[in-house]
Design an enzyme around this catalytic site. Structure first.
Site, PDB file in Angstrom:
ATOM      1  N   LYS A   1       0.816  -1.232   0.000  1.00 22.00           N
ATOM      2  CA  LYS A   1       0.000   0.000   0.000  1.00 22.00           C
ATOM      3  C   LYS A   1       0.841   1.270   0.000  1.00 22.00           C
ATOM      4  O   LYS A   1       0.426   2.296  -0.535  1.00 22.00           O
ATOM      5  CB  LYS A   1      -0.942  -0.004   1.208  1.00 22.00           C
ATOM      6  CG  LYS A   1      -1.849  -1.226   1.294  1.00 22.00           C
ATOM      7  CD  LYS A   1      -2.559  -1.528  -0.019  1.00 22.00           C
ATOM      8  CE  LYS A   1      -3.293  -2.858   0.025  1.00 22.00           C
ATOM      9  NZ  LYS A   1      -3.643  -3.371  -1.307  1.00 22.00           N
TER      10      LYS A   1
ATOM     11  N   HIS B   1     -16.152  -5.186   6.819  1.00 25.50           N
ATOM     12  CA  HIS B   1     -15.319  -5.057   5.619  1.00 25.50           C
ATOM     13  C   HIS B   1     -15.687  -6.061   4.539  1.00 25.50           C
ATOM     14  O   HIS B   1     -14.954  -6.240   3.570  1.00 25.50           O
ATOM     15  CB  HIS B   1     -13.820  -5.179   5.943  1.00 25.50           C
ATOM     16  CG  HIS B   1     -13.349  -4.124   6.877  1.00 25.50           C
ATOM     17  ND1 HIS B   1     -13.318  -2.796   6.520  1.00 25.50           N
ATOM     18  CD2 HIS B   1     -12.942  -4.179   8.159  1.00 25.50           C
ATOM     19  CE1 HIS B   1     -12.886  -2.096   7.556  1.00 25.50           C
ATOM     20  NE2 HIS B   1     -12.667  -2.898   8.557  1.00 25.50           N
TER      21      HIS B   1
ATOM     22  N   ARG C   1      -7.589  -7.887  -9.791  1.00 28.38           N
ATOM     23  CA  ARG C   1      -8.318  -9.137 -10.074  1.00 28.38           C
ATOM     24  C   ARG C   1      -9.728  -8.789 -10.523  1.00 28.38           C
ATOM     25  O   ARG C   1     -10.152  -7.643 -10.405  1.00 28.38           O
ATOM     26  CB  ARG C   1      -8.402  -9.979  -8.801  1.00 28.38           C
ATOM     27  CG  ARG C   1      -9.264  -9.318  -7.758  1.00 28.38           C
ATOM     28  CD  ARG C   1      -9.470 -10.118  -6.494  1.00 28.38           C
ATOM     29  NE  ARG C   1     -10.467  -9.491  -5.650  1.00 28.38           N
ATOM     30  CZ  ARG C   1     -10.204  -8.506  -4.780  1.00 28.38           C
ATOM     31  NH1 ARG C   1      -8.971  -8.046  -4.664  1.00 28.38           N
ATOM     32  NH2 ARG C   1     -11.164  -7.957  -4.050  1.00 28.38           N
TER      33      ARG C   1
HETATM   34  C1  MV4 Z   1     -10.067   4.362   5.413  1.00 29.12           C
HETATM   35  C2  MV4 Z   1     -11.291   4.885   5.855  1.00 29.12           C
HETATM   36  C3  MV4 Z   1     -11.316   6.213   6.319  1.00 29.12           C
HETATM   37  N1  MV4 Z   1     -10.173   6.956   6.316  1.00 29.12           N
HETATM   38  N2  MV4 Z   1      -8.960   5.127   5.421  1.00 29.12           N
HETATM   39  C4  MV4 Z   1     -11.647  -0.102   4.785  1.00 29.12           C
HETATM   40  C5  MV4 Z   1     -10.943  -1.307   4.233  1.00 29.12           C
HETATM   41  C6  MV4 Z   1      -9.985  -0.755   3.291  1.00 29.12           C
HETATM   42  N3  MV4 Z   1     -10.579  -0.838   1.946  1.00 29.12           N
HETATM   43  C7  MV4 Z   1      -9.753   0.655   3.712  1.00 29.12           C
HETATM   44  N4  MV4 Z   1     -10.896   1.040   4.455  1.00 29.12           N
HETATM   45  C8  MV4 Z   1     -11.060   2.294   4.900  1.00 29.12           C
HETATM   46  N5  MV4 Z   1      -9.984   3.094   4.933  1.00 29.12           N
HETATM   47  C9  MV4 Z   1      -9.023   6.405   5.867  1.00 29.12           C
HETATM   48  N6  MV4 Z   1      -7.894   7.164   5.846  1.00 29.12           N
HETATM   49  C10 MV4 Z   1     -12.439   4.061   5.794  1.00 29.12           C
HETATM   50  C11 MV4 Z   1     -12.311   2.782   5.290  1.00 29.12           C
HETATM   51  C12 MV4 Z   1     -13.496   1.952   5.169  1.00 29.12           C
HETATM   52  C13 MV4 Z   1     -14.019   1.371   6.307  1.00 29.12           C
HETATM   53  C14 MV4 Z   1     -13.380   1.534   7.520  1.00 29.12           C
HETATM   54  C15 MV4 Z   1     -13.936   0.930   8.625  1.00 29.12           C
HETATM   55  C16 MV4 Z   1     -15.101   0.201   8.535  1.00 29.12           C
HETATM   56  C17 MV4 Z   1     -15.706   0.009   7.342  1.00 29.12           C
HETATM   57  C18 MV4 Z   1     -15.172   0.575   6.190  1.00 29.12           C
HETATM   58  C19 MV4 Z   1     -15.759   0.367   4.935  1.00 29.12           C
HETATM   59  C20 MV4 Z   1     -15.206   0.944   3.814  1.00 29.12           C
HETATM   60  C21 MV4 Z   1     -14.052   1.759   3.929  1.00 29.12           C
END
Ligand code: MV4
Length: 501
Positions: free
Chosen positions: A116, A235, A292
């Site tokens: 990442k 998630h 993917r």
């Molecule tokens: C974040 C975020 C808010 N701020 N990063 C979730 C899994 C991965 N795809 C990255 N994710 C997130 N990253 C920042 N800087 C919010 C998410 C997020 C999320 C976070 C907690 C619970 C559910 C979520 C669902 C989609 C995205």
């Protein structure tokens, strides 16, 4: 032209890929484990090869056995589907080395997007919006504190080798920072054998919106618009839709352009997905790139008319994209519901077992991508996704009505499924009004999550099972399934025995 494709996967996605093969007059080869001897993909394929015992590690993750089956079958290409080895650069390399076409991006793209911090750096250089943050390595606590103050609270600490929600920590204030930073590094080391972490500004109440990309080997890259994926539980995406009810056309075009530039920045080839976070002010930020095919690709197929698997095969065969960006249109509205063999009224406990009866919903604008049939026994070894229900209609409201009707018509007997949960989602005002973000399920848990509104009996049962789990905890969770489903499976079977008591 590719003549024979080995599908290195199982379940609904294996069958789905084989359908496109058949339409293209390409021979399909199935691989299967002990538990999948009677699975639909084995029956549907033109030929099938046993690759190992039921646990994924001995079969669907066994690179040598899969490549051996490809050589034995004379397959000239391998499609990895999603999950399993689909984003494993070692697998892609070994497939190519065996003289077999890997239907996917280069190993280099897989590696760069899998890390990442590397992905962030590449996107910054490509002019793609990234979340304010830093990937600096800190020499002391003062540097951590100073940088965090510059970024501002709340912030997220993320594992560079993580993704999909794994290895993330929310930090709300400076008091939590140092302990959280140390915990995040320790958890990353344990989970990914890599303790590298980075810090980002936390985007409050974001939308999770992703763009589908197609890139050929001649430098042509197009996007197939967005998918709104904010209805998630732990998630795990539950419902996806396109178009997003949240973004404007102006924002859609800006994000689409950046998604194409993101793919170009890594010389991407094949089908890929650029994930963005979008805040309440329509600011968007690159989150991750998935190298993917995604579970939710059918809704994009439905509104654009593009068969994404067919495009993957043509790209892997070295053919230039026949599609121009200007001719891609979003026509109507599509929604996907994921149907899991889980009990939503018992904390989503896995619900394996034998399908006593199944009736798929039919009618205009209804598609099911599944693989179970009457008499089929759902194995406990794999992800419990049993099918995807995709509906299309001219408008979002009509699509929701159609989804409600289709869910009502979808009869699967013999196991518990997430259909009741999905019906509740489709009738929740925030969803119906298109006013939701990634906090949707949490914000509506009183109506959506029955099992979390435990009554006294349920509480007592949970205490008993927790105690049994505690005294059982020295037994290693079966490494054939993810820890969550393993412990859930354990408590599921224990709960059954307690209920019998
Ligand atoms: C974040 C975020 C808010 N701020 N990063 C979730 C899994 C991965 N795809 C990255 N994710 C997130 N990253 C920042 N800087 C919010 C998410 C997020 C999320 C976070 C907690 C619970 C559910 C979520 C669902 C989609 C995205």
């Amino acid at each position: 032209m590719i003549q024979k494709i080995l599908v290195a996967n199982r379940g609904e996605i294996a069958v789905r890929i084989m359908r496109s093969c058949r339409e293209m007059s390409i021979q399909s080869v199935a691989v299967y484990s002990t538990a999948d001897r009677k699975s639909m993909h084995v029956r549907y394929a033109d030929e099938a090869y046993f690759i190992g015992d039921s646990p994924s590690s001995e079969s669907y993750l066994n690179i040598e056995n899969i490549i051996h089956a490809a050589k034995k079958s004379g397959a000239d290409a391998i499609h990895p589907g999603y999950g399993f080895l689909s984003e494993n650069d070692e697998f892609a390399r070994k497939v190519n080395k065996a003289g077999i076409v890997f239907i996917g991006p280069s190993p280099e793209s897989i590696v760069s997007m899998g890390d990442k911090i590397t992905a962030r750096k590449i996107m910054i250089d490509a002019g793609v919006n990234v979340v304010p943050g830093t990937d600096a390595k800190f020499n002391n606590d003062e540097e951590i504190i100073g940088t965090a103050r510059e970024i501002g609270y709340p912030l997220m600490i993320k594992a560079s080798a993580g993704g999909g929600g794994k290895g993330m920590r929310l930090v709300r204030n400076e008091h939590e920072l140092l302990a959280s930073y140390k915990m995040a590094r320790s958890e990353a080391k344990t989970a990914f054998n890599n303790d590298t972490v980075y810090i980002e500004k936390y985007i409050e109440s974001p939308h999770h919106i992703e763009f589908q990309i197609l890139a050929d080997t001649h430098g042509n890259i197009i996007h197939l618009f967005e998918r709104e994926c904010s209805v998630q539980r732990r998630h795990q995406k539950v419902v996806e839709e396109t178009p997003s009810p949240f973004i404007s056309n102006k924002l859609r075009n800006k994000m689409g352009k950046q998604a194409v530039e993101a793919a170009r920045s890594v010389n991407y080839t094949g089908a890929g997905t650029i994930e963005f976070l979008v805040d309440g002010n329509q600011n968007f930020y690159f989150l991750e790139m998935n190298t993917r095919l995604q579970v939710e690709h059918p809704i994009t197929e439905r509104i654009t008319g593009v068969d994404i698997v067919k495009q993957q095969i043509l790209i892997a065969d070295g053919q230039p994209l026949a599609l121009q960006q200007e001719e891609i249109r979003q026509f109507g509205h599509a929604i996907e519901c994921r149907i899991y063999a889980e009990d939503p009224d018992n904390n989503f406990m896995p619900s394996p077992g034998i399908i006593q009866h199944i009736t798929d919903p039919l009618g205009l604008g209804v598609r099911t991508d599944g693989y179970v049939y009457e008499g089929y026994e759902i194995p406990i070894y794999y992800d419990p996704l049993i099918s995807k229900l995709i509906v299309w209609a001219q408008t979002r409201k009509e699509a929701i009505n159609r989804m409600q009707r289709a869910l009502y018509s979808y009869k699967i007997l013999g196991i518990k499924t997430s259909i009741p949960f999905l019906k509740r989602i489709m009738n929740t005002p925030d969803f119906v009004n298109g006013k939701y973000n990634t906090h949707f399920i949490e914000n509506n848990k009183q109506t959506l999550l029955h099992s979390e509104n435990c009554n006294a009996d349920c509480e007592l049962l949970s205490i008993i099972v927790s105690y049994i789990n505690f005294i059982e905890q020295d037994t290693e969770p079966s490494n054939n399934v993810s820890h969550e489903s393993s412990s859930q499976w354990k408590s599921y079977s224990l709960k059954k025995s307690v209920i019998r008591l």
